[in-house]
Design an enzyme around this catalytic site. Structure first.
Site, mmCIF file in Angstrom:
data_model
loop_
_atom_site.group_PDB
_atom_site.id
_atom_site.type_symbol
_atom_site.label_atom_id
_atom_site.label_comp_id
_atom_site.label_asym_id
_atom_site.label_seq_id
_atom_site.Cartn_x
_atom_site.Cartn_y
_atom_site.Cartn_z
ATOM 1 N N GLY A 186 -4.886 -2.083 5.098
ATOM 2 C CA GLY A 186 -4.070 -3.212 4.629
ATOM 3 C C GLY A 186 -4.726 -4.556 4.884
ATOM 4 N N ARG A 187 -5.240 -4.756 6.088
ATOM 5 C CA ARG A 187 -5.822 -6.068 6.441
ATOM 6 C C ARG A 187 -7.232 -6.255 5.887
ATOM 7 N NH1 ARG A 187 -4.778 -2.699 10.560
ATOM 8 N NH2 ARG A 187 -6.454 -1.954 11.888
ATOM 9 N N LYS A 214 9.385 -0.857 14.258
ATOM 10 C CA LYS A 214 9.932 -0.498 12.940
ATOM 11 C C LYS A 214 10.978 0.602 13.086
ATOM 12 C CE LYS A 214 5.759 -1.130 10.094
ATOM 13 N NZ LYS A 214 4.768 -0.438 9.281
ATOM 14 N N GLU A 242 10.490 -4.659 4.587
ATOM 15 C CA GLU A 242 10.586 -6.052 4.127
ATOM 16 C C GLU A 242 10.286 -6.150 2.635
ATOM 17 O OE1 GLU A 242 8.945 -4.926 6.717
ATOM 18 O OE2 GLU A 242 9.124 -6.277 8.444
ATOM 19 N N LYS A 301 0.842 -1.195 0.000
ATOM 20 C CA LYS A 301 0.000 0.000 0.000
ATOM 21 C C LYS A 301 0.887 1.258 0.000
ATOM 22 C CE LYS A 301 -3.604 2.215 2.714
ATOM 23 N NZ LYS A 301 -4.518 2.125 3.835
ATOM 24 N N HIS A 349 -5.169 -33.800 17.301
ATOM 25 C CA HIS A 349 -4.083 -34.638 17.809
ATOM 26 C C HIS A 349 -2.949 -33.792 18.353
ATOM 27 C CE1 HIS A 349 -5.970 -38.285 16.269
ATOM 28 N NE2 HIS A 349 -6.446 -37.458 15.349
ATOM 29 N N GLU A 351 -4.681 -7.025 14.734
ATOM 30 C CA GLU A 351 -4.209 -5.686 14.367
ATOM 31 C C GLU A 351 -5.383 -4.712 14.479
ATOM 32 O OE1 GLU A 351 -0.690 -4.844 11.531
ATOM 33 O OE2 GLU A 351 -2.439 -4.416 10.306
HETATM 34 O O1 F6P Z 1 3.174 -3.188 9.776
HETATM 35 C C1 F6P Z 1 1.808 -3.273 9.643
HETATM 36 C C2 F6P Z 1 1.335 -2.901 8.279
HETATM 37 O O2 F6P Z 1 1.240 -1.519 8.162
HETATM 38 C C3 F6P Z 1 0.006 -3.581 7.989
HETATM 39 O O3 F6P Z 1 -1.062 -2.910 8.495
HETATM 40 C C4 F6P Z 1 0.047 -3.682 6.515
HETATM 41 O O4 F6P Z 1 -0.880 -4.631 6.070
HETATM 42 C C5 F6P Z 1 1.468 -4.092 6.297
HETATM 43 O O5 F6P Z 1 2.187 -3.362 7.254
HETATM 44 C C6 F6P Z 1 2.024 -3.871 4.939
HETATM 45 O O6 F6P Z 1 1.991 -2.534 4.546
HETATM 46 P P1 F6P Z 1 2.195 -2.119 3.039
HETATM 47 O O7 F6P Z 1 1.110 -2.738 2.233
HETATM 48 O O8 F6P Z 1 2.141 -0.626 3.030
HETATM 49 O O9 F6P Z 1 3.545 -2.625 2.589
#
Ligand code: F6P
Length: 546
Positions: free
Chosen positions: A271-272, A508, A216, A210, A388, A357
């Site tokens: 995002g979620r 972060k 990452e 987003k 199990h 979240e």
């Molecule tokens: O670290 C949490 C977060 O902001 C989530 O809410 C989001 O889904 C994810 O990181 C990834 O964010 P982006 O789509 O901006 O890379």
């Protein structure tokens, strides 16, 4: 609606529930069922192809009446309308919360800042469908002219968990000639393993973020770029092997992806809550545009149910209220989600972000610290594997763990008696949890007195059963929407903002500070606690000697 300066715990509706809890906490599900032979049929609701059985919950009609009164007092109905209308209910980020617009039918109108967003949603869906069709048909060629055979989605959090979960869930409907992989972790192993055995000339990366700034994702995207260009040897290859899904066109362009190959979405999609936006591009490529449209229709059917059904017959509202009942009155700390379908193996992981979240918050909308518990911990694994493993604790442990069972009437892969055995197990688990086995029953089986306590099941352990005919794209959409709106209901009662995530920021920021401290050639001056400094020094020594 309750005055906002009155603590939730002081409201008459909450107090009535607290008093009622004292009266009902000792009541056993055996007694509730014995008192009402029709309970198992009466306490069920069907909507959007889903069958919801809530009869095995520790509630009677009075409990439900009081929970519904709590929802009324919290203004749940108004909150629902405000969300669907596009009000800026995400107050800390000053944003509307309109994931429901992502599945609104063509021709609907949802106006944000004077602009109808539905045509924009469908314009993006059309572009996605066109692109997905070309990739699936082998018309979208790689830089050397070879067709694309592998698609890798790079993203994390909401830009990964939804796509992975949906791909796994709908794998049955996927184009098997395409290899679909997902890279999320900044651990280089994730990228290395995902690209092992793949030909860069046949691999397409979807960089999904987003913000297009997430550490990452950008690290993995740069490694992907290097991996591609190392083999293809030409900057121009990026245009054929990289597309982006983002709200940030400037950063996409900076990365070198042609913004013609970018699929956008909007700040009103959290995002979620984004798996049915362009973030679902990998899903659409895997299952095809028609199946993706069917999934959106499933979401929309539950949206309409949530928006219009009376709260007493409203599945997500009841799910949310039951979650509050156990979380805040019984002191339950977790909810187990137990899908009896192997394709839903990533569903609990997906729900963890959606639920935790969203509702892992400690202040109310106006910033006051809550004096009650908010969001429970969600966890789970597919049945029957979990049986199990950890079910022992659910049956006989000291913790109350409400369970959501999910199952389907028809198998997607019929194989001998497998499906009957699967379904017998899920039905049996709900029965065993609710009714248990008394000491008298255990002894009547010939169990010696000393062993009887070990073999006794107290029962009275609550569960919901959610069933559908089969796992289809539409069923998956409906299932996800159920949980989205259950989370919403809980957040409305707790008066929290279910749509921000400030809690992820500190870690972060600190990581950004620590990165140069790990990589500096000389011992840096560090302003941390003694444990953090010792850990950094230890890693620096290991790094230098490696
Ligand atoms: O670290 C949490 C977060 O902001 C989530 O809410 C989001 O889904 C994810 O990181 C990834 O964010 P982006 O789509 O901006 O890379």
């Amino acid at each position: 609606m309750a005055p906002s300066n009155q603590s939730l715990l002081e409201t008459p509706q909450w107090q009535a529930l607290a008093a009622h809890y004292q009266r009902i906490r000792g009541t056993h599900l055996r007694d509730l069922f014995a008192a009402d032979p029709a309970r198992g049929e009466r306490m069920t609701i069907e909507a959007a192809g889903l069958y919801f059985d809530y009869s095995k919950h520790r509630v009677n009609d009075e409990t439900l009446k009081l929970l519904l009164a709590l929802a009324e007092a919290a203004g749940l109905r108004d909150r629902i309308d405000a969300m669907f209308r596009g009000d800026r209910i995400n107050v800390t980020e000053k944003r509307a919360v309109l994931h429901t617009a992502l599945r609104a039918p063509r021709g609907a109108s949802i106006v944000v800042d004077g602009h109808n967003v539905v045509p924009d949603v469908h314009a993006t869906l059309d572009r996605m469908a066109d692109f997905a069709r070309r990739v699936r048909a082998g018309e979208w060629k790689g830089h050397t002219g070879k067709r694309i055979r592998a698609v890798i989605n790079i993203g994390i959090g909401g830009s990964d968990l939804g796509p992975v979960m949906a791909y796994e869930a709908l794998r049955h409907y996927s184009l098997r000639e395409l290899t679909m992989r997902f890279v999320s972790n900044v651990d280089g192993t994730d990228f290395t393993e995902a690209t092992r055995n793949l030909d860069p000339a046949e691999t397409l990366f979807i960089v999904s973020s987003k913000t297009f700034t997430t550490l990452e994702t950008m690290t993995n995207a740069h490694s992907a770029r290097a991996w591609s260009l190392n083999a293809l040897g030409d900057e121009k290859a990026v245009a054929r092997h990289f597309v982006a899904v983002s709200t940030n066109a400037a950063e996409v362009a900076k990365f070198g992806i042609d913004t013609n190959n970018m699929f956008g979405f909007w700040d009103w999609v959290g995002g979620r809550y984004s798996m049915d936006s362009a973030i679902g591009l990998s899903t659409m490529i895997a299952i095809g545009p028609e199946n993706f449209t069917a999934m959106l229709a499933g979401f929309h059917a539950i949206d309409e149910h949530f928006r219009t059904a009376p709260l007493a017959r409203n599945i997500p509202a009841l799910m949310g209220l039951l979650a509050i009942w156990y979380n805040n009155f019984f002191g339950a700390e977790t909810v187990a989600v137990l899908p009896y379908d192997q394709y839903l193996k990533r569903f609990p992981a997906y729900l963890q972000q959606l639920t935790m979240e969203s509702n892992g918050k400690h202040v109310t909308l106006d910033g006051a610290t809550v004096n009650y518990q908010t969001g429970p911990i969600f966890w789970g694994e597919p049945g029957t594997n979990g049986q199990h493993s950890f079910y022992q604790m659910i049956h006989q442990g000291t913790k109350l763990i409400p369970c959501d069972f999910i199952a389907f009437d028809e198998a997607l892969n019929p194989l001998g008696r497998h499906h009957d055995l699967l379904i017998a197990n899920v039905i049996a688990q709900g029965e065993a949890l609710a009714f248990g086995k008394t000491p008298a029953q255990v002894k009547a089986e010939g169990t010696p007195d000393w062993l009887a306590p070990h073999r006794t099941f107290a029962g009275n352990r609550p569960s919901s059963m959610i069933m559908a005919r089969r796992l289809t794209p539409a069923t998956l959409g409906a299932l996800v929407a159920l949980y989205e709106h259950s989370v919403f209901t809980q957040g409305a009662i707790w008066r929290i903002n279910s749509f921000d995530q400030w809690g992820v920021e500190l870690g972060k920021a600190l990581a950004q500070k620590i990165i140069p401290e790990l990589e500096a050639p000389d011992d840096p001056a560090m302003g941390h606690d003694s444990s953090t400094i010792a850990l950094i020094r230890r890693y620096r020594r290991a790094r230098q000697s490696a």
